[in-house]
Design a protein around this motif. Structure first.
Motif, PDB file in Angstrom:
ATOM      1  N   PRO A  14      13.841 -79.053  -4.975  1.00  0.00           N
ATOM      2  CA  PRO A  14      12.389 -79.257  -4.915  1.00  0.00           C
ATOM      3  C   PRO A  14      11.840 -79.317  -3.484  1.00  0.00           C
ATOM      4  CG  PRO A  14      13.384 -80.813  -6.454  1.00  0.00           C
ATOM      5  CD  PRO A  14      14.501 -80.099  -5.756  1.00  0.00           C
ATOM      6  N   LEU A  15      12.605 -79.884  -2.553  1.00  0.00           N
ATOM      7  CA  LEU A  15      12.132 -79.936  -1.169  1.00  0.00           C
ATOM      8  C   LEU A  15      12.033 -78.530  -0.576  1.00  0.00           C
ATOM      9  CD1 LEU A  15      13.986 -83.021   0.340  1.00  0.00           C
ATOM     10  CD2 LEU A  15      11.591 -82.844  -0.312  1.00  0.00           C
ATOM     11  N   ARG A  16      13.024 -77.699  -0.834  1.00  0.00           N
ATOM     12  CA  ARG A  16      13.001 -76.312  -0.343  1.00  0.00           C
ATOM     13  C   ARG A  16      11.801 -75.574  -0.922  1.00  0.00           C
ATOM     14  NH1 ARG A  16      17.514 -73.765  -2.771  1.00  0.00           N
ATOM     15  NH2 ARG A  16      16.051 -73.551  -4.480  1.00  0.00           N
ATOM     16  N   ASP A  17      11.556 -75.766  -2.211  1.00  0.00           N
ATOM     17  CA  ASP A  17      10.419 -75.107  -2.855  1.00  0.00           C
ATOM     18  C   ASP A  17       9.093 -75.589  -2.269  1.00  0.00           C
ATOM     19  OD1 ASP A  17      12.323 -73.861  -4.424  1.00  0.00           O
ATOM     20  OD2 ASP A  17      12.053 -75.245  -6.119  1.00  0.00           O
ATOM     21  N   PHE A  18       9.008 -76.866  -1.998  1.00  0.00           N
ATOM     22  CA  PHE A  18       7.787 -77.431  -1.423  1.00  0.00           C
ATOM     23  C   PHE A  18       7.516 -76.841  -0.044  1.00  0.00           C
ATOM     24  CE2 PHE A  18       5.501 -80.673   1.034  1.00  0.00           C
ATOM     25  CZ  PHE A  18       4.376 -80.826   0.229  1.00  0.00           C
ATOM     26  N   VAL A  19       8.555 -76.778   0.781  1.00  0.00           N
ATOM     27  CA  VAL A  19       8.399 -76.196   2.118  1.00  0.00           C
ATOM     28  C   VAL A  19       8.000 -74.728   1.989  1.00  0.00           C
ATOM     29  CG1 VAL A  19       9.621 -75.543   4.236  1.00  0.00           C
ATOM     30  CG2 VAL A  19       9.932 -77.829   3.268  1.00  0.00           C
ATOM     31  N   ALA A  20       8.615 -74.015   1.086  1.00  0.00           N
ATOM     32  CA  ALA A  20       8.310 -72.592   0.903  1.00  0.00           C
ATOM     33  C   ALA A  20       6.843 -72.375   0.530  1.00  0.00           C
ATOM     34  CB  ALA A  20       9.224 -71.996  -0.168  1.00  0.00           C
ATOM     35  N   ARG A  21       6.264 -73.290  -0.258  1.00  0.00           N
ATOM     36  CA  ARG A  21       4.851 -73.166  -0.632  1.00  0.00           C
ATOM     37  C   ARG A  21       3.927 -73.396   0.559  1.00  0.00           C
ATOM     38  NH1 ARG A  21       6.645 -75.954  -5.265  1.00  0.00           N
ATOM     39  NH2 ARG A  21       5.865 -77.935  -4.452  1.00  0.00           N
ATOM     40  N   ASN A  22       4.387 -74.134   1.570  1.00  0.00           N
ATOM     41  CA  ASN A  22       3.550 -74.462   2.727  1.00  0.00           C
ATOM     42  C   ASN A  22       3.783 -73.542   3.915  1.00  0.00           C
ATOM     43  OD1 ASN A  22       1.948 -77.014   2.187  1.00  0.00           O
ATOM     44  ND2 ASN A  22       3.960 -77.528   1.373  1.00  0.00           N
ATOM     45  N   VAL A  23       4.728 -72.623   3.799  1.00  0.00           N
ATOM     46  CA  VAL A  23       5.106 -71.736   4.906  1.00  0.00           C
ATOM     47  C   VAL A  23       4.920 -70.284   4.474  1.00  0.00           C
ATOM     48  CG1 VAL A  23       7.071 -70.993   6.315  1.00  0.00           C
ATOM     49  CG2 VAL A  23       6.739 -73.417   5.840  1.00  0.00           C
ATOM     50  N   GLY A  24       4.588 -69.450   5.431  1.00  0.00           N
ATOM     51  CA  GLY A  24       4.467 -68.015   5.144  1.00  0.00           C
ATOM     52  C   GLY A  24       3.024 -67.602   4.967  1.00  0.00           C
ATOM     53  N   LYS A  25       2.817 -66.415   4.418  1.00  0.00           N
ATOM     54  CA  LYS A  25       1.456 -65.892   4.333  1.00  0.00           C
ATOM     55  C   LYS A  25       0.576 -66.666   3.362  1.00  0.00           C
ATOM     56  CE  LYS A  25       2.443 -62.266   1.006  1.00  0.00           C
ATOM     57  NZ  LYS A  25       2.353 -60.853   0.717  1.00  0.00           N
ATOM     58  N   ASP A  26       1.161 -67.343   2.380  1.00  0.00           N
ATOM     59  CA  ASP A  26       0.369 -68.141   1.439  1.00  0.00           C
ATOM     60  C   ASP A  26       0.229 -69.601   1.869  1.00  0.00           C
ATOM     61  OD1 ASP A  26       0.036 -65.941  -0.201  1.00  0.00           O
ATOM     62  OD2 ASP A  26       1.852 -66.382  -1.360  1.00  0.00           O
ATOM     63  N   GLY A  27       1.009 -70.013   2.836  1.00  0.00           N
ATOM     64  CA  GLY A  27       0.985 -71.410   3.265  1.00  0.00           C
ATOM     65  C   GLY A  27       0.119 -71.635   4.495  1.00  0.00           C
ATOM     66  N   LEU A  28       0.058 -72.860   4.919  1.00  0.00           N
ATOM     67  CA  LEU A  28      -0.733 -73.219   6.095  1.00  0.00           C
ATOM     68  C   LEU A  28       0.022 -72.988   7.399  1.00  0.00           C
ATOM     69  CD1 LEU A  28      -2.205 -76.607   4.797  1.00  0.00           C
ATOM     70  CD2 LEU A  28      -3.408 -74.424   5.026  1.00  0.00           C
ATOM     71  N   PHE A  29       1.337 -72.813   7.323  1.00  0.00           N
ATOM     72  CA  PHE A  29       2.160 -72.717   8.519  1.00  0.00           C
ATOM     73  C   PHE A  29       2.898 -71.383   8.545  1.00  0.00           C
ATOM     74  CE2 PHE A  29       1.632 -77.113   7.335  1.00  0.00           C
ATOM     75  CZ  PHE A  29       1.141 -77.666   8.504  1.00  0.00           C
ATOM     76  N   GLU A  30       3.107 -70.886   9.761  1.00  0.00           N
ATOM     77  CA  GLU A  30       3.761 -69.600   9.931  1.00  0.00           C
ATOM     78  C   GLU A  30       5.240 -69.649   9.571  1.00  0.00           C
ATOM     79  OE1 GLU A  30       3.861 -66.885  13.589  1.00  0.00           O
ATOM     80  OE2 GLU A  30       1.781 -67.583  13.417  1.00  0.00           O
ATOM     81  N   ASN A  31       5.898 -70.738   9.964  1.00  0.00           N
ATOM     82  CA  ASN A  31       7.332 -70.852   9.690  1.00  0.00           C
ATOM     83  C   ASN A  31       7.705 -72.325   9.502  1.00  0.00           C
ATOM     84  OD1 ASN A  31       7.762 -71.980  12.348  1.00  0.00           O
ATOM     85  ND2 ASN A  31       7.541 -69.902  13.124  1.00  0.00           N
ATOM     86  N   ALA A  32       8.943 -72.560   9.087  1.00  0.00           N
ATOM     87  CA  ALA A  32       9.405 -73.920   8.802  1.00  0.00           C
ATOM     88  C   ALA A  32       9.424 -74.786  10.063  1.00  0.00           C
ATOM     89  CB  ALA A  32      10.786 -73.889   8.157  1.00  0.00           C
ATOM     90  N   SER A  33       9.705 -74.191  11.211  1.00  0.00           N
ATOM     91  CA  SER A  33       9.718 -74.949  12.468  1.00  0.00           C
ATOM     92  C   SER A  33       8.330 -75.496  12.788  1.00  0.00           C
ATOM     93  CB  SER A  33      10.201 -74.078  13.623  1.00  0.00           C
ATOM     94  OG  SER A  33      11.554 -73.763  13.460  1.00  0.00           O
ATOM     95  N   GLU A  34       7.318 -74.654  12.604  1.00  0.00           N
ATOM     96  CA  GLU A  34       5.946 -75.091  12.857  1.00  0.00           C
ATOM     97  C   GLU A  34       5.568 -76.234  11.908  1.00  0.00           C
ATOM     98  OE1 GLU A  34       1.598 -73.184  12.172  1.00  0.00           O
ATOM     99  OE2 GLU A  34       3.037 -71.896  13.210  1.00  0.00           O
TER     100      GLU A  34
END
Length: 142
Positions: A14-34
């Protein structure tokens, strides 16, 4: 120039999925580091805000105290209080084993005391120990 630190964090489920929803073109952040940097900054700000609010409350309480309640503190009196505090901590350590200690955001040290016989004595703040405010059964633990 500041040195950077590399962190490797493994997250699954679930944590990986949550991060994935917040990262990338659909998320608020460009990458997991940001995203991670954002979370660390936010946590740091919360800790600093709590510390500031604690300090602010102490200052407000001090200014709200009537002048009659202030006590003149001399150098000698302060040194005596420090000596008494150290003696109280030494007495507590001689009758108990200090198993763990932690410092709160306000800077107060909490001690978890265990008797020499292995019984849990309790948790005391450094201030309570310094003022000799141990419960009666905690003063004479052998």
């Amino acid at each position: 120039m500041k040195a950077s630190t590399t962190l490797r964090i493994r997250i699954t489920g679930p944590l990986r999925d949550f991060v994935a929803r917040n990262v990338g073109k659909d998320g608020l952040f460009e990458n997991a580091s940001e995203y991670t940097r954002h979370l660390i900054r936010r946590d740091k700000e919360q800790v600093e805000r709590r510390m500031f609010n604690t300090l602010k409350a102490e200052v407000q309480r001090a200014f709200a105290t009537p002048d009659e309640e202030y006590v003149l503190v001399t150098r000698e009196g302060l040194l005596e209080r420090i000596h008494q505090r150290r003696a109280a901590l030494a007495r507590a350590a001689s009758t108990s084993s200090i198993v763990e200690y932690r410092k709160s955001y306000s800077g107060e040290l909490s001690l978890r005391l265990i008797s020499r016989r292995g019984q849990h004595v309790g948790e005391q703040s450094e201030i309570a120990l310094a003022r000799g405010r141990l419960a009666p059964d905690q003063r004479d633990v052998a």
